[in-house]
Design a protein around this motif. Structure first.
Motif, short mmCIF file in Angstrom:
data_model
loop_
_atom_site.label_atom_id
_atom_site.label_comp_id
_atom_site.label_asym_id
_atom_site.label_seq_id
_atom_site.Cartn_x
_atom_site.Cartn_y
_atom_site.Cartn_z
N THR A 53 0.81 -1.22 0.00
CA THR A 53 0.00 0.00 0.00
C THR A 53 0.84 1.27 0.00
O THR A 53 0.34 2.35 -0.30
CB THR A 53 -0.92 0.01 1.22
N GLU A 54 2.15 1.14 0.35
CA GLU A 54 3.01 2.32 0.44
C GLU A 54 3.98 2.46 -0.73
O GLU A 54 4.67 3.47 -0.84
CB GLU A 54 3.82 2.29 1.74
N ARG A 55 4.03 1.49 -1.63
CA ARG A 55 5.03 1.51 -2.68
C ARG A 55 4.82 2.66 -3.67
O ARG A 55 5.78 3.16 -4.25
CB ARG A 55 5.02 0.17 -3.43
N GLU A 56 3.59 3.05 -3.89
CA GLU A 56 3.32 4.16 -4.81
C GLU A 56 3.52 5.51 -4.15
O GLU A 56 3.54 6.54 -4.83
CB GLU A 56 1.89 4.05 -5.35
N LYS A 57 3.66 5.53 -2.82
CA LYS A 57 3.75 6.81 -2.10
C LYS A 57 5.17 7.17 -1.68
O LYS A 57 5.41 8.31 -1.30
CB LYS A 57 2.86 6.76 -0.84
N GLU B 64 6.81 10.28 -2.99
CA GLU B 64 6.17 11.58 -2.80
C GLU B 64 6.98 12.43 -1.84
O GLU B 64 7.63 11.92 -0.91
CB GLU B 64 4.75 11.39 -2.27
N ASN C 284 12.09 11.39 -3.12
CA ASN C 284 11.52 12.32 -4.09
C ASN C 284 12.62 12.89 -5.00
O ASN C 284 12.42 13.06 -6.20
CB ASN C 284 10.77 13.44 -3.37
N GLN D 116 13.49 10.38 -7.61
CA GLN D 116 12.51 10.37 -8.69
C GLN D 116 12.72 11.56 -9.63
O GLN D 116 12.64 11.42 -10.85
CB GLN D 116 11.09 10.44 -8.10
N SER E 296 12.36 7.13 -14.94
CA SER E 296 11.55 7.10 -13.73
C SER E 296 12.23 6.21 -12.69
O SER E 296 13.18 5.47 -13.00
CB SER E 296 10.15 6.57 -14.03
N ARG F 48 11.27 3.41 -9.49
CA ARG F 48 10.18 2.56 -8.99
C ARG F 48 10.69 1.65 -7.88
O ARG F 48 11.92 1.49 -7.72
CB ARG F 48 9.57 1.74 -10.11
N GLU G 146 10.22 -2.23 -6.23
CA GLU G 146 9.71 -3.59 -6.43
C GLU G 146 10.07 -4.43 -5.21
O GLU G 146 10.96 -4.08 -4.43
CB GLU G 146 10.32 -4.21 -7.69
#
Length: 508
Positions: A418-422, A425, A445, A448, A457, A459, A461
């Protein structure tokens, strides 16, 4: 006075709008074109008419010579110059705007038997002028000007040998030049009238076309007037596929970027305010309850205040580094030996306290990269792995289709799905890193932003066997169409021996 009010007043001071100027330019250019064409045609036609007058006079001169050379039809010879002159005057072909006259001894003596448009004997001084011009016995074609009279004339002396006095008589013929030109003057007046009507029609059409073409621009201006920092939702309607519609699409894209920038600025100010509020509150709270007479309490409060101030200083430093990546030229790509760069990063990461670094697989190619920025990103990921993992870090590089990928793996607990996309930020920190020791939340950030500056980009995993795998993926742009090899790139300077000082942004 606000900038919008100043701009409005400036527009009101503008005497001529763009539409008015467009219509004026089109009308003026059209008028100049019509005048130029009309003047050129008029001058050519005028020259043609004058040339025709001379041609007719020359033809009459040839006719007079022929009649004189033929002699009297009955006797074959002329009895006198007066007889020959009489025959020439009587047999002259009449024409519009012409006059003819026979002159004997400087006086008008003979006139045609039919009425002509021009009475040569009525002009004082004409007979005297033609007599003087032809005194040498040679025919003359000239121009007589007196007041409003402009005549183009022929003066042809007629001499018959052994003629009784006078031995020489004078045949003269003239065309009224102004009367001949009057025909094209009428045409010129008609042309001017129709040209004026055409200009009115052109101005009207130009007004309609300019109004239609400038309507989107007027809408853009009105939209720009309504746009403000609190209202960036306005967008321009796009109609058709011409240059104006492309401009509207460009304006909408610009408004989207402005909207994103303002929104990012708002979020930045909100996040910075939120991040700074906590240390300020802590320092204020401890200072307010501190007992200045208790040395131990003062020392403890001082240590806490310095620690919080260091955290605020780290936040400001991270913000400055992040801002430097949003400039006009955030990166400076150069040919880089990827294998050598990977080894350099591994060597530097070994200087991070608590890190056990191992080099993974790497590719032996040359690519166009900003090696300093890539190094910064990979060391930040290594620091993040040490902070949130078990200290065991693996750094490598590989090819994935058209992309070059740098990988940093740790063997820690990993990151929840649930935190991998955040995690990338700004100011985001996971549940395990809410205390002051976890840094500013800007590290990932910045990673990124560096990847995106290269056109790629970053990411996260899940690594096989547990742990987190961070990937920095950038498009593989090989310098000079792959003509370089690693041996063509100058060697990088050696890394100083451990231990050496290393600083990195702490992250999630």
């Amino acid at each position: 006075m606000s900038e919008s009010e100043s701009a409005e007043k400036s527009r009101k001071r503008t005497v001529f709008s763009v539409r008015t100027r467009i219509i004026a330019v089109i009308t003026i250019v059209s008028a100049l074109g019509l005048i130029s064409v009309g003047a050129a045609v008029y001058m050519v036609e005028r020259a043609r008419i004058i040339s025709q007058i001379d041609d007719r006079l020359a033809a009459n001169l040839d006719s007079a010579r022929y009649l004189v050379s033929q002699g009297n039809p009955e006797t074959g010879t002329w009895a006198s110059s007066t007889e020959a002159l009489t025959t020439v005057v009587q047999r002259m072909s009449p024409d519009d705007n012409t006059g003819a006259l026979g002159v004997i001894e400087g006086q008008p003596a003979l006139a045609p038997g039919v009425a002509l448009d021009v009475d040569l004997s009525a002009a004082r001084g004409f007979v005297a002028e033609v007599t003087e011009q032809s005194a040498d016995g040679q025919p003359v074609i000239g121009t007589y000007v007196a007041g409003d009279r402009v005549w183009r004339y022929l003066a042809a002396p007629i001499t018959v040998p052994d003629s009784p006095a006078p031995e020489t008589a004078l045949f003269t013929m003239a065309y009224d030049v102004e009367a001949e030109l009057a025909e094209i003057n009428v045409a010129a007046q008609v042309y001017l009238l129709t040209g004026a009507i055409a200009l009115v029609v052109i101005a009207g059409v130009a007004w309609l076309v300019a109004t239609r073409l400038l309507r989107p621009l007027r809408q853009m201006r009105e939209t720009a007037d309504r746009v403000s920092a609190n209202s960036l939702s306005e967008r321009l309607p796009i109609q058709g596929g011409d240059d104006v519609s492309e401009l509207a699409a460009t304006m909408n894209a610009m408004l989207d970027r402005l909207d994103d920038a303002v929104d990012s600025q708002r979020r930045l100010l909100h996040d910075v305010g939120h991040e700074l509020k906590t240390p300020i509150t802590i320092v204020r709270g401890y200072v307010e309850v501190m007992d200045p007479t208790d040395p131990d309490d003062v020392r403890e409060t001082q240590a806490l205040a310095v620690d919080e101030l260091d955290r605020m200083g780290q936040l400001v430093q991270d913000l400055a580094r992040s801002a430097s990546l949003h400039g006009a030229s955030p990166i400076s790509p150069r040919p880089v030996d990827v294998a050598d760069l990977t080894r350099q990063v591994v060597r530097k990461a070994e200087g991070i306290a608590g890190a056990t670094v191992r080099a993974g697989s790497h590719v032996d190619i040359v690519a166009a990269l900003d090696s300093d920025r890539i190094t910064q990103a990979l060391l930040q990921l290594a620091q993040n792995a040490v902070t949130h993992g078990d200290g065991s870090v693996e750094i490598g590089s590989s090819l994935a289709g058209p992309n070059l990928e740098f990988t940093v793996r740790d063997h820690g607990p990993g990151v929840p799905l649930t935190e991998r996309e955040k995690v990338f930020e700004r100011f985001y920190r996971g549940e395990e890193g809410r205390d002051a020791s976890t840094g500013s939340g800007l590290g990932l950030n910045i990673v990124q932003v560096i990847a995106r500056a290269h056109g790629g980009s970053a990411r996260l995993e899940e690594a096989e066997g547990g742990g987190a795998l961070f990937v920095v993926s950038v498009p593989l742009r090989r310098p000079v169409e792959q003509s370089l090899t690693p041996s063509d790139v100058p060697p990088r300077p050696p890394v100083p021996p451990l231990p050496f000082p290393f600083e990195s942004e702490k992250a999630t």
